[in-house]
Scaffold this active site. Structure first.
Site, mmCIF file in Angstrom:
data_model
loop_
_atom_site.group_PDB
_atom_site.id
_atom_site.type_symbol
_atom_site.label_atom_id
_atom_site.label_comp_id
_atom_site.label_asym_id
_atom_site.label_seq_id
_atom_site.Cartn_x
_atom_site.Cartn_y
_atom_site.Cartn_z
ATOM 1 C CG ASP A 30 99.604 15.653 45.275
ATOM 2 O OD1 ASP A 30 100.057 15.972 43.793
ATOM 3 O OD2 ASP A 30 99.590 16.559 45.947
ATOM 4 C CG HIS A 100 104.118 15.900 37.985
ATOM 5 N ND1 HIS A 100 104.989 16.798 37.690
ATOM 6 C CD2 HIS A 100 103.111 16.018 38.275
ATOM 7 C CE1 HIS A 100 104.172 17.904 37.762
ATOM 8 N NE2 HIS A 100 102.992 17.489 38.188
HETATM 9 P P1 5GP Z 1 101.129 19.880 38.628
HETATM 10 O O1 5GP Z 1 100.210 20.773 39.201
HETATM 11 O O2 5GP Z 1 102.473 20.474 38.362
HETATM 12 O O3 5GP Z 1 100.470 18.932 37.709
HETATM 13 O O4 5GP Z 1 101.388 18.971 40.123
HETATM 14 C C1 5GP Z 1 102.320 19.326 41.204
HETATM 15 C C2 5GP Z 1 101.641 18.150 42.229
HETATM 16 O O5 5GP Z 1 102.655 18.318 43.424
HETATM 17 C C3 5GP Z 1 100.472 19.028 42.980
HETATM 18 O O6 5GP Z 1 99.498 18.124 42.945
HETATM 19 C C4 5GP Z 1 101.172 19.244 44.494
HETATM 20 O O7 5GP Z 1 99.885 19.008 45.445
HETATM 21 C C5 5GP Z 1 102.234 18.194 44.513
HETATM 22 N N1 5GP Z 1 103.257 18.781 45.485
HETATM 23 C C6 5GP Z 1 103.774 20.213 45.528
HETATM 24 N N2 5GP Z 1 104.847 20.181 46.498
HETATM 25 C C7 5GP Z 1 105.004 19.177 46.848
HETATM 26 C C8 5GP Z 1 105.647 18.164 47.926
HETATM 27 O O8 5GP Z 1 106.553 19.008 48.466
HETATM 28 N N3 5GP Z 1 105.552 17.044 48.326
HETATM 29 C C9 5GP Z 1 104.368 16.348 47.528
HETATM 30 N N4 5GP Z 1 104.500 14.929 47.824
HETATM 31 N N5 5GP Z 1 103.901 16.755 46.418
HETATM 32 C C10 5GP Z 1 104.082 17.822 46.174
#
Ligand code: 5GP
Ligand code: ZN
Length: 114
Positions: A30, A100
């Site tokens: 992440d 994810h």
């Molecule tokens: P959600 O909030 O949808 O459950 O998690 C999305 C995750 O994707 C977050 O923890 C955020 O930090 C991660 N994330 C967002 N953009 C990127 C990116 O460009 N690269 C990586 N490796 N992680 C990302």
């Protein structure tokens, strides 16, 4: 899905820090880690939210969990423990609409989550 961030990673258009890959699954660190180990495990096929899963996706969702289990072992988290999280839509805190699994470990996780 050409406008999906995680599909761009699957396609190699964006290159994250990949820690696991097979025919169906990709896992990478992440960008904004919430724990010493914070890995995202995704299906290569675009599925927007948990609400979009069908019974045909049972094997695929199992593969996500098994990949996370393997990574937890590799990162030496198995004995101390770790947390797997999937967020769905607004109340779940989902910000990227390609499902994810978050693998979080390396410190005690609080409960309940915020
Ligand atoms: P959600 O909030 O949808 O459950 O998690 C999305 C995750 O994707 C977050 O923890 C955020 O930090 C991660 N994330 C967002 N953009 C990127 C990116 O460009 N690269 C990586 N490796 N992680 C990302
Ligand atoms: Zn996608």
């Amino acid at each position: 899905m050409s406008d999906c961030l995680f599909c761009k990673m699957v396609d190699g258009e964006i290159q994250p820090d990949v820690v696991y890959e097979d025919d169906d699954v990709l896992a990478f660190r992440d960008l904004n880690p919430q724990a010493p180990v914070h890995v995202l495990v995704i299906p290569k096929r675009h599925i927007a939210t948990l609400n979009d899963l069908t019974p045909e996706d049972a094997e695929l969702t199992g593969k996500l969990v098994l990949a996370a289990r393997e990574l937890a072992a590799r990162e030496d988290l198995a004995d101390d423990g770790y947390r797997l999280v999937m967020n769905c839509n607004a109340h779940g805190g989902q910000t990227v609409f390609h499902i994810h699994l978050h693998l979080l470990g390396g410190r005690p996780m609080g409960w309940p989550p915020g």
